[in-house]
Design a protein around this motif. Sequence first.
Motif, PDB file in Angstrom:
ATOM      1  N   ASN A  93       7.031   1.606   7.759  1.00 53.63           N
ATOM      2  CA  ASN A  93       6.416   2.661   6.934  1.00 53.63           C
ATOM      3  C   ASN A  93       6.760   2.496   5.458  1.00 53.63           C
ATOM      4  OD1 ASN A  93       4.983   3.994   8.873  1.00 53.63           O
ATOM      5  ND2 ASN A  93       6.553   5.536   9.265  1.00 53.63           N
ATOM      6  N   ASP A  94       8.002   2.148   5.151  1.00 50.86           N
ATOM      7  CA  ASP A  94       8.403   1.943   3.760  1.00 50.86           C
ATOM      8  C   ASP A  94       7.712   0.718   3.164  1.00 50.86           C
ATOM      9  OD1 ASP A  94      10.011   4.155   3.899  1.00 50.86           O
ATOM     10  OD2 ASP A  94      11.884   3.038   4.155  1.00 50.86           O
ATOM     11  N   ILE A  95       7.578  -0.326   3.944  1.00 52.85           N
ATOM     12  CA  ILE A  95       6.890  -1.530   3.476  1.00 52.85           C
ATOM     13  C   ILE A  95       5.428  -1.199   3.180  1.00 52.85           C
ATOM     14  CG2 ILE A  95       6.090  -3.836   4.137  1.00 52.85           C
ATOM     15  CD1 ILE A  95       8.718  -4.065   5.788  1.00 52.85           C
ATOM     16  N   LEU A  96       4.787  -0.440   4.071  1.00 53.63           N
ATOM     17  CA  LEU A  96       3.385  -0.076   3.881  1.00 53.63           C
ATOM     18  C   LEU A  96       3.186   0.808   2.651  1.00 53.63           C
ATOM     19  CD1 LEU A  96       2.195   0.546   7.547  1.00 53.63           C
ATOM     20  CD2 LEU A  96       1.614  -1.367   6.038  1.00 53.63           C
ATOM     21  N   ALA A 124       1.636  -0.925  -4.685  1.00 52.36           N
ATOM     22  CA  ALA A 124       1.379  -2.181  -5.380  1.00 52.36           C
ATOM     23  C   ALA A 124      -0.119  -2.471  -5.453  1.00 52.36           C
ATOM     24  CB  ALA A 124       2.114  -3.328  -4.684  1.00 52.36           C
ATOM     25  N   LYS A 125      -0.844  -2.185  -4.368  1.00 53.10           N
ATOM     26  CA  LYS A 125      -2.299  -2.423  -4.363  1.00 53.10           C
ATOM     27  C   LYS A 125      -2.995  -1.506  -5.351  1.00 53.10           C
ATOM     28  CE  LYS A 125      -6.439  -2.467  -1.497  1.00 53.10           C
ATOM     29  NZ  LYS A 125      -7.254  -1.688  -2.397  1.00 53.10           N
ATOM     30  N   SER A 182      -5.045  -2.750  -8.535  1.00 51.13           N
ATOM     31  CA  SER A 182      -6.453  -2.369  -8.728  1.00 51.13           C
ATOM     32  C   SER A 182      -6.668  -1.736 -10.097  1.00 51.13           C
ATOM     33  CB  SER A 182      -6.906  -1.393  -7.642  1.00 51.13           C
ATOM     34  OG  SER A 182      -6.844  -1.993  -6.381  1.00 51.13           O
ATOM     35  N   ALA A 183      -5.755  -0.844 -10.483  1.00 45.27           N
ATOM     36  CA  ALA A 183      -5.868  -0.185 -11.785  1.00 45.27           C
ATOM     37  C   ALA A 183      -5.727  -1.197 -12.919  1.00 45.27           C
ATOM     38  CB  ALA A 183      -4.817   0.911 -11.916  1.00 45.27           C
ATOM     39  N   LYS A 184      -4.804  -2.123 -12.759  1.00 44.00           N
ATOM     40  CA  LYS A 184      -4.601  -3.152 -13.778  1.00 44.00           C
ATOM     41  C   LYS A 184      -5.831  -4.053 -13.875  1.00 44.00           C
ATOM     42  CE  LYS A 184      -1.554  -7.083 -14.559  1.00 44.00           C
ATOM     43  NZ  LYS A 184      -0.443  -7.816 -13.971  1.00 44.00           N
ATOM     44  N   ASP A 185      -6.390  -4.387 -12.722  1.00 38.63           N
ATOM     45  CA  ASP A 185      -7.553  -5.259 -12.660  1.00 38.63           C
ATOM     46  C   ASP A 185      -8.777  -4.606 -13.288  1.00 38.63           C
ATOM     47  OD1 ASP A 185      -8.575  -7.786 -11.800  1.00 38.63           O
ATOM     48  OD2 ASP A 185      -9.655  -6.752 -10.195  1.00 38.63           O
ATOM     49  N   SER A 186      -8.923  -3.286 -13.105  1.00 38.64           N
ATOM     50  CA  SER A 186     -10.092  -2.587 -13.644  1.00 38.64           C
ATOM     51  C   SER A 186      -9.887  -2.123 -15.081  1.00 38.64           C
ATOM     52  CB  SER A 186     -10.437  -1.384 -12.768  1.00 38.64           C
ATOM     53  OG  SER A 186      -9.429  -0.401 -12.857  1.00 38.64           O
TER      54      SER A 186
END
Length: 113
Positions: A32-35, A41-42, A46-50
């Motif tokens: 759960n912590d990894i997810l 991170a995703k 995504s925010a950085k990419d957009s």
Amino acid sequence: MQKPVIELQTSEEPTEIELKKIREYFKEMPINDILSGLKFAKNRWSAKDSGTLKVGRKSIIQKEVHSVTSEQAQWRLKNWKMMIANYRRRGYSYPTISRIKKILIQKSKKKIK
């Protein structure tokens, strides 16, 4: 008892060090912590990419008050409700807006050179 195995496809070939870190994380941390970390991170990626990733609070405040003159600071404080609406539209948090106001008050009190 057999240990579960996870097989992943990646966009690029990981190095040995990266593989070692991934194995270590999966061995030590709950799934759960990894997810939740991967979700964060995703979203950040995504925010950085957009191009919508916001810079840090300090940078935002400096950008807003850097070259404001005493007269401009006074005008912004007189029209503060409109300024708040503007800042909220840009996604600034209330603590950030409060810090901007604090600096504007200081700048408005400075003598014009």
